[in-house]
Design a protein around this motif. Sequence first.
Motif, mmCIF file in Angstrom:
data_model
loop_
_atom_site.group_PDB
_atom_site.id
_atom_site.type_symbol
_atom_site.label_atom_id
_atom_site.label_comp_id
_atom_site.label_asym_id
_atom_site.label_seq_id
_atom_site.Cartn_x
_atom_site.Cartn_y
_atom_site.Cartn_z
ATOM 1 N N GLU A 231 0.842 -1.204 0.000
ATOM 2 C CA GLU A 231 0.000 0.000 0.000
ATOM 3 C C GLU A 231 0.881 1.260 0.000
ATOM 4 O OE1 GLU A 231 -3.431 -0.447 -0.166
ATOM 5 O OE2 GLU A 231 -3.305 1.674 -0.706
ATOM 6 N N LEU A 232 1.935 1.255 0.802
ATOM 7 C CA LEU A 232 2.865 2.396 0.826
ATOM 8 C C LEU A 232 3.488 2.607 -0.545
ATOM 9 C CD1 LEU A 232 4.860 2.025 4.159
ATOM 10 C CD2 LEU A 232 3.034 3.635 3.618
ATOM 11 N N ALA A 233 3.880 1.506 -1.178
ATOM 12 C CA ALA A 233 4.548 1.595 -2.481
ATOM 13 C C ALA A 233 3.608 2.158 -3.547
ATOM 14 C CB ALA A 233 5.067 0.222 -2.894
ATOM 15 N N ARG A 234 2.303 1.912 -3.353
ATOM 16 C CA ARG A 234 1.344 2.471 -4.308
ATOM 17 C C ARG A 234 1.184 3.974 -4.123
ATOM 18 N NH1 ARG A 234 -1.268 -2.754 -3.913
ATOM 19 N NH2 ARG A 234 -2.353 -2.225 -1.980
ATOM 20 N N GLY A 235 1.419 4.453 -2.877
ATOM 21 C CA GLY A 235 1.047 5.830 -2.566
ATOM 22 C C GLY A 235 2.185 6.812 -2.331
ATOM 23 N N GLU A 236 3.415 6.339 -2.228
ATOM 24 C CA GLU A 236 4.505 7.281 -1.946
ATOM 25 C C GLU A 236 5.770 6.882 -2.703
ATOM 26 O OE1 GLU A 236 5.513 6.877 2.317
ATOM 27 O OE2 GLU A 236 6.822 5.224 1.729
ATOM 28 N N ASP A 237 6.656 7.880 -2.884
ATOM 29 C CA ASP A 237 7.933 7.594 -3.518
ATOM 30 C C ASP A 237 8.818 6.863 -2.518
ATOM 31 O OD1 ASP A 237 7.214 8.853 -5.853
ATOM 32 O OD2 ASP A 237 7.987 10.814 -5.196
ATOM 33 N N PRO A 238 9.658 5.956 -2.987
ATOM 34 C CA PRO A 238 10.553 5.248 -2.062
ATOM 35 C C PRO A 238 11.606 6.184 -1.484
ATOM 36 C CG PRO A 238 11.072 4.671 -4.348
ATOM 37 C CD PRO A 238 9.828 5.513 -4.389
ATOM 38 N N HIS A 239 12.025 5.900 -0.263
ATOM 39 C CA HIS A 239 13.180 6.588 0.333
ATOM 40 C C HIS A 239 14.403 6.258 -0.527
ATOM 41 C CE1 HIS A 239 16.602 6.997 3.086
ATOM 42 N NE2 HIS A 239 15.861 7.863 3.759
ATOM 43 N N PRO A 240 15.301 7.239 -0.760
ATOM 44 C CA PRO A 240 16.423 6.990 -1.677
ATOM 45 C C PRO A 240 17.334 5.830 -1.267
ATOM 46 C CG PRO A 240 16.506 9.235 -0.762
ATOM 47 C CD PRO A 240 15.236 8.624 -0.284
ATOM 48 N N SER A 241 17.435 5.527 0.035
ATOM 49 C CA SER A 241 18.288 4.414 0.470
ATOM 50 C C SER A 241 17.491 3.175 0.873
ATOM 51 C CB SER A 241 19.150 4.818 1.660
ATOM 52 O OG SER A 241 19.952 5.920 1.342
ATOM 53 N N HIS A 242 16.362 3.395 1.557
ATOM 54 C CA HIS A 242 15.651 2.264 2.187
ATOM 55 C C HIS A 242 14.468 1.741 1.391
ATOM 56 C CE1 HIS A 242 18.012 3.633 5.476
ATOM 57 N NE2 HIS A 242 17.245 4.649 5.780
ATOM 58 N N GLY A 243 14.079 2.413 0.325
ATOM 59 C CA GLY A 243 12.837 2.036 -0.352
ATOM 60 C C GLY A 243 11.670 2.349 0.566
ATOM 61 N N HIS A 244 10.775 1.406 0.745
ATOM 62 C CA HIS A 244 9.670 1.581 1.698
ATOM 63 C C HIS A 244 9.983 0.702 2.893
ATOM 64 C CE1 HIS A 244 7.445 3.540 -1.560
ATOM 65 N NE2 HIS A 244 7.930 2.589 -2.330
ATOM 66 N N LYS A 245 10.264 1.324 4.032
ATOM 67 C CA LYS A 245 10.730 0.543 5.188
ATOM 68 C C LYS A 245 9.892 0.857 6.416
ATOM 69 C CE LYS A 245 15.047 -0.801 7.493
ATOM 70 N NZ LYS A 245 16.509 -0.685 7.470
ATOM 71 N N LEU A 246 9.435 -0.196 7.092
ATOM 72 C CA LEU A 246 8.675 -0.036 8.333
ATOM 73 C C LEU A 246 9.376 -0.810 9.446
ATOM 74 C CD1 LEU A 246 5.015 -0.588 7.011
ATOM 75 C CD2 LEU A 246 6.027 1.593 7.718
ATOM 76 N N GLN A 247 9.176 -0.349 10.685
ATOM 77 C CA GLN A 247 9.708 -1.105 11.808
ATOM 78 C C GLN A 247 8.555 -1.746 12.568
ATOM 79 O OE1 GLN A 247 11.726 1.594 14.556
ATOM 80 N NE2 GLN A 247 10.692 3.305 13.581
ATOM 81 N N TYR A 248 8.790 -2.933 13.099
ATOM 82 C CA TYR A 248 7.783 -3.601 13.919
ATOM 83 C C TYR A 248 7.762 -2.925 15.285
ATOM 84 C CZ TYR A 248 7.989 -7.395 10.462
ATOM 85 O OH TYR A 248 7.948 -8.140 9.303
ATOM 86 N N VAL A 249 6.559 -2.626 15.784
ATOM 87 C CA VAL A 249 6.479 -1.929 17.072
ATOM 88 C C VAL A 249 5.660 -2.698 18.104
ATOM 89 C CG1 VAL A 249 6.756 0.381 16.064
ATOM 90 C CG2 VAL A 249 4.455 -0.534 16.433
ATOM 91 N N ASN A 250 5.911 -2.351 19.338
ATOM 92 C CA ASN A 250 5.078 -2.767 20.460
ATOM 93 C C ASN A 250 3.839 -1.876 20.431
ATOM 94 O OD1 ASN A 250 3.862 -2.891 22.973
ATOM 95 N ND2 ASN A 250 5.801 -3.043 24.095
ATOM 96 N N PRO A 251 2.649 -2.436 20.184
ATOM 97 C CA PRO A 251 1.465 -1.592 20.026
ATOM 98 C C PRO A 251 1.080 -0.859 21.317
ATOM 99 C CG PRO A 251 0.829 -3.910 20.057
ATOM 100 C CD PRO A 251 2.341 -3.867 20.032
ATOM 101 N N ALA A 252 1.590 -1.326 22.452
ATOM 102 C CA ALA A 252 1.250 -0.681 23.721
ATOM 103 C C ALA A 252 2.090 0.563 23.971
ATOM 104 C CB ALA A 252 1.434 -1.673 24.874
ATOM 105 N N THR A 253 3.242 0.656 23.323
ATOM 106 C CA THR A 253 4.146 1.775 23.613
ATOM 107 C C THR A 253 4.549 2.559 22.368
ATOM 108 O OG1 THR A 253 6.115 0.395 23.289
ATOM 109 C CG2 THR A 253 5.203 0.479 25.524
ATOM 110 N N GLY A 254 4.413 1.953 21.212
ATOM 111 C CA GLY A 254 4.916 2.576 19.983
ATOM 112 C C GLY A 254 6.422 2.394 19.823
#
Length: 346
Positions: A231-254
């Motif tokens: 979904e991110l790749a459909r809607g935004e340009d990739p970061h020049p180094s990382h492409g589309h990158k997300l980190q896994y988070v603890n939903p209770a703390t972020g």
Amino acid sequence: MSAKPQPQVLNERQDFYRRIEKGNVAPLWEVLHELVTPEPKTPCVPVLWKWETVLPWVLESGKLITAKEAERRVLVLENPGLRGKSRATHSLYAGLQLVLPGEIAPAHRHTQSALRFIVSGDGAYTAVEGERVTMHVGDFIITPSWTWHDHGNPSREPIIWMDVLDVPIVELLDAQFMERPGVEKQRTSRTEGQSFARYGNTMMPLDFKPKGKTSPLFWYPYERSREALAELARGEDPHPSHGHKLQYVNPATGGSAMPAIGTFLQLLPKGFSGRNYRSTDSAIVSCVEGGGRARIGETVLEFGPKDTFVVPSWMKHRFEVGAETVLFSASDRPLQLALDLWREEA
Ligand code: 1HN
């Protein structure tokens, strides 16, 4: 620079060092420049484990020892710069674990935190504190510190996953504890999917009280994370180094899903040619889909699906891929951030 000391002075110093060594005392000035360097000086080197090379060895290990006898039948991914130390990077352990159909890896718990990233196979399970989760390729699963866990494979195919643990960190801190309950399998006290229902839907139980710093959600299915990246790749340009990158988070703390280990999933679009980047957290990377080239310092690694590789601390690196590529990675970034140490440079 000071002038080179006279031989007589050097001899006097050597004599001095020998005398004080007997009292467990040593001169800092002889080692200072090794201890405090202008930039990170890691023994960890870039390295690639090709799936086609390691898979036959992993399967061969299945003929040599049972999961039960081994307790954990794992081939350690050992960094050649850290031979004999059971580690992939200076701070993290990684290995490939095999559980054959019908086998059980018996329950135990330890203070080291573990993650499982599923590489091959479908339908085996891991149980964490009485709740089972079925494993699928690309799923990221957490075994928090000091939680009971056992693995089983009721499916008809071997399962292989990558373990990453903070073993070297816990060793550095001398905080290792380990326990075996004397029963093979823990009783499952909750139905499968309870943790995901509670914490996996951007909602939380009303009476939630954190038990620790690790995410109460311990299963992050690939399907969800992959769809988010698409979904991110459909809607935004990739970061020049990382492409589309997300980190896994603890939903209770972020915050990060695990206290010491950071975990990430990134999508590099088809034909992506990234810019150089470096950060102080050495990363263990597992390719899920696609493939291409990782240029790390002077090293070029050609990776494909199910291959694992290491990007050492502070080494300039960039990615060039052919097909659309998905990479899972793990590093000690949360620990570095907690200590105000983490740096990056684009
Ligand atoms: C461990 O407990 C597992 O539970 C896997 O599957 C790998 C490596 C070092 C120490 C403990 C597991 C491990 C480990």
